[in-house]
Design a protein around this motif. Structure first.
Motif, PDB file in Angstrom:
ATOM      1  N   VAL A  89       0.832  -1.205   0.000  1.00  0.00           N
ATOM      2  CA  VAL A  89       0.000   0.000   0.000  1.00  0.00           C
ATOM      3  C   VAL A  89       0.866   1.254   0.000  1.00  0.00           C
ATOM      4  O   VAL A  89       0.601   2.220  -0.735  1.00  0.00           O
ATOM      5  CB  VAL A  89      -0.945  -0.014   1.219  1.00  0.00           C
ATOM      6  CG1 VAL A  89      -1.674   1.320   1.352  1.00  0.00           C
ATOM      7  CG2 VAL A  89      -1.959  -1.141   1.102  1.00  0.00           C
ATOM      8  N   VAL A  90       1.928   1.233   0.799  1.00  0.00           N
ATOM      9  CA  VAL A  90       2.810   2.400   0.888  1.00  0.00           C
ATOM     10  C   VAL A  90       3.576   2.598  -0.417  1.00  0.00           C
ATOM     11  O   VAL A  90       3.750   3.734  -0.887  1.00  0.00           O
ATOM     12  CB  VAL A  90       3.780   2.239   2.072  1.00  0.00           C
ATOM     13  CG1 VAL A  90       4.828   3.335   2.056  1.00  0.00           C
ATOM     14  CG2 VAL A  90       3.007   2.278   3.382  1.00  0.00           C
ATOM     15  N   ILE A  91       4.038   1.509  -1.024  1.00  0.00           N
ATOM     16  CA  ILE A  91       4.764   1.631  -2.299  1.00  0.00           C
ATOM     17  C   ILE A  91       3.852   2.216  -3.368  1.00  0.00           C
ATOM     18  O   ILE A  91       4.252   3.099  -4.148  1.00  0.00           O
ATOM     19  CB  ILE A  91       5.318   0.260  -2.721  1.00  0.00           C
ATOM     20  CG1 ILE A  91       6.450  -0.166  -1.775  1.00  0.00           C
ATOM     21  CG2 ILE A  91       5.825   0.304  -4.159  1.00  0.00           C
ATOM     22  CD1 ILE A  91       6.981  -1.549  -2.038  1.00  0.00           C
ATOM     23  N   MET A  92       2.613   1.731  -3.426  1.00  0.00           N
ATOM     24  CA  MET A  92       1.651   2.283  -4.378  1.00  0.00           C
ATOM     25  C   MET A  92       1.411   3.763  -4.099  1.00  0.00           C
ATOM     26  O   MET A  92       1.328   4.577  -5.030  1.00  0.00           O
ATOM     27  CB  MET A  92       0.339   1.505  -4.276  1.00  0.00           C
ATOM     28  CG  MET A  92      -0.704   1.911  -5.301  1.00  0.00           C
ATOM     29  SD  MET A  92      -0.228   1.410  -6.963  1.00  0.00           S
ATOM     30  CE  MET A  92      -1.634   2.011  -7.910  1.00  0.00           C
ATOM     31  N   PHE A  93       1.316   4.112  -2.844  1.00  0.00           N
ATOM     32  CA  PHE A  93       1.130   5.516  -2.464  1.00  0.00           C
ATOM     33  C   PHE A  93       2.303   6.368  -2.940  1.00  0.00           C
ATOM     34  O   PHE A  93       2.107   7.442  -3.516  1.00  0.00           O
ATOM     35  CB  PHE A  93       0.981   5.606  -0.951  1.00  0.00           C
ATOM     36  CG  PHE A  93       1.021   7.007  -0.407  1.00  0.00           C
ATOM     37  CD1 PHE A  93      -0.117   7.782  -0.399  1.00  0.00           C
ATOM     38  CD2 PHE A  93       2.191   7.549   0.089  1.00  0.00           C
ATOM     39  CE1 PHE A  93      -0.088   9.070   0.098  1.00  0.00           C
ATOM     40  CE2 PHE A  93       2.232   8.833   0.580  1.00  0.00           C
ATOM     41  CZ  PHE A  93       1.088   9.602   0.589  1.00  0.00           C
ATOM     42  N   CYS A  94       3.513   5.899  -2.713  1.00  0.00           N
ATOM     43  CA  CYS A  94       4.703   6.676  -3.106  1.00  0.00           C
ATOM     44  C   CYS A  94       4.796   6.822  -4.618  1.00  0.00           C
ATOM     45  O   CYS A  94       5.142   7.899  -5.128  1.00  0.00           O
ATOM     46  CB  CYS A  94       5.965   6.009  -2.555  1.00  0.00           C
ATOM     47  SG  CYS A  94       6.116   6.063  -0.755  1.00  0.00           S
TER      48      CYS A  94
END
Length: 403
Positions: free
Chosen positions: A255-260
């Motif tokens: 989720v965080v990688i997609m956000f970044c």
């Protein structure tokens, strides 16, 4: 400058202008409604699933709040996108233009809330994984709810001046609504101070914190996988619990990688705009506006994609989703799994403790079968009280049971 050079510049400007218009049409009018529809449905399903009893935890509380924030963001973005249609400027749509400045405010507030919530659950996951003793005290549902409330109020307060940056009025000459900047919106000191505050608070610091903490989390997951053999020797229950923690951590990392990936281009664009703003009706201006539209669309994609990440990476989420909305399929899946396990070939697992070697039968989930557990208890008793030939041969006992 010759006439030929002027004509070439006009043609070049027209190409860049067409580029901006094409991007604007595909991103804001053609694709945006479809992405918003998928995202609204996905986030609503996530709210229902994450609040079910099997999913309840402090992390699920953060993810539920993130789904609600993304849901509001998608709805507000969709309403704001109506300004791209030519018919919306008619005088009949008075209510829409009264809502427009407040829609911008709530859109920014929801977007910033999603950013800080992503940082919050990353910090929570870092504490739970890298400092488990502290995590038992700090990572609670009640604390998560308080953090969520503080984050939401902070983001709403920080963007509260947005409605006062715009003035909406009917153009007396055309009889249509027209928006323009107010004195506050044109004030250079306010614009620079507000932009830099948003850049630091909602872009630079969050991205830096996410990068550092996710590096620690990825290292922790890799270390846990390297310790798999030792944990398995200690017992399947310990390893299963650790494996579930790793799966949850990897889902949040995704989720965080997609956000970044989706947020970084907008961050770069805002940093660039704070230093240089190209003049209007120039090739650089058209390219800048086109890229700005693309990067804003990526933010919409990010808000709509978390549901698919949960489904792809979390078996527990998929199972809860199926039980909640498709119980008949869940029952059929459980029967098929039971049938497959009943006819599968037995597998043996060896556990060595001191001088006693016990071979036990396990099912496909790694949990000892009932017959194997009973045989193991009987043999352990015999190994502690046996004499003669049982005491010889270094107490090597072998128990086998059929699934």
């Amino acid at each position: 400058m010759t006439m030929d050079n002027c004509a070439a510049l006009i043609i070049q400007d027209q190409k860049y202008c067409y580029f901006r218009k094409a991007v604007h049409f595909w991103a804001q009018q053609a694709l945006l409604p479809a992405v918003v529809a998928v995202g609204v449905v996905g986030n609503m399903l996530s709210v229902v699933v994450l609040t079910r009893e099997p999913m309840k935890s402090s992390t699920s509380t953060y993810l539920t709040a993130l789904a609600v924030s993304d849901l509001f963001y998608l709805l507000f973005v969709f309403t704001i996108s109506f300004e791209n249609y030519p018919w919306i400027v008619e005088a009949d749509y008075y209510i829409y233009w009264k809502w427009y400045p407040y829609g911008l405010w709530l859109t920014d507030a929801a977007s910033n809330t999603s950013v800080l919530l992503t940082v919050s659950f990353t910090v929570e996951r870092y504490i739970a994984v890298c400092h488990p003793l502290r995590g038992r005290m700090l990572c609670t549902e009640s604390r998560a709810k308080r953090v969520i409330l503080i984050v939401a109020l902070f983001c709403i307060a920080c963007t509260a001046t947005t409605p006062y940056e715009w003035h909406i009025a009917i153009n007396a000459a055309t009889g249509k609504f027209q928006k323009s900047s107010t004195e506050l919106g044109r004030n250079d000191i306010y614009k620079k101070a507000y932009n830099w505050f948003c850049i630091v608070t909602f872009i630079c610091v969050p991205l830096l914190v996410l990068a550092v903490l996710n590096w620690f989390l990825i290292n922790a997951v890799n270390q846990s996988r390297r310790n798999r053999t030792r944990l398995t020797c200690q017992g399947n229950m310990v390893w299963n619990r650790q494996r579930q923690e790793n799966k949850m951590t990897m889902t949040l990392i995704a989720v965080v990688i997609m956000f970044c990936v989706c947020q970084t281009p907008t961050a770069v664009m805002m940093l660039t705009a704070s230093v240089y703003e190209p003049p209007e009706k120039t090739p650089a201006y058209y390219v800048n506006r086109g890229l700005h539209t693309i990067f804003n669309f990526l933010m919409v994609v990010n808000a709509a994609s978390n549901f698919m990440l949960y489904c792809a990476m979390s078996r527990k989420y998929r199972r809860t989703l199926m039980i909640t909305f498709m119980p008949f399929l869940a029952a059929r899946h459980a029967r098929n799994a039971t049938l497959r396990s009943s006819v599968s070939y037995p597998r043996t697992g060896t556990i060595v403790r001191r001088n006693t070697e016990v071979t036990q039968m396990t099912d496909i989930t790694g949990v000892p079968s009932a017959a194997a557990a009973a045989g193991k208890r009987e043999l352990l008793v015999r190994s502690g009280t046996g004499h003669g030939r049982h005491a010889n041969n270094n107490n090597k006992l072998t128990a086998t049971a059929v699934l």
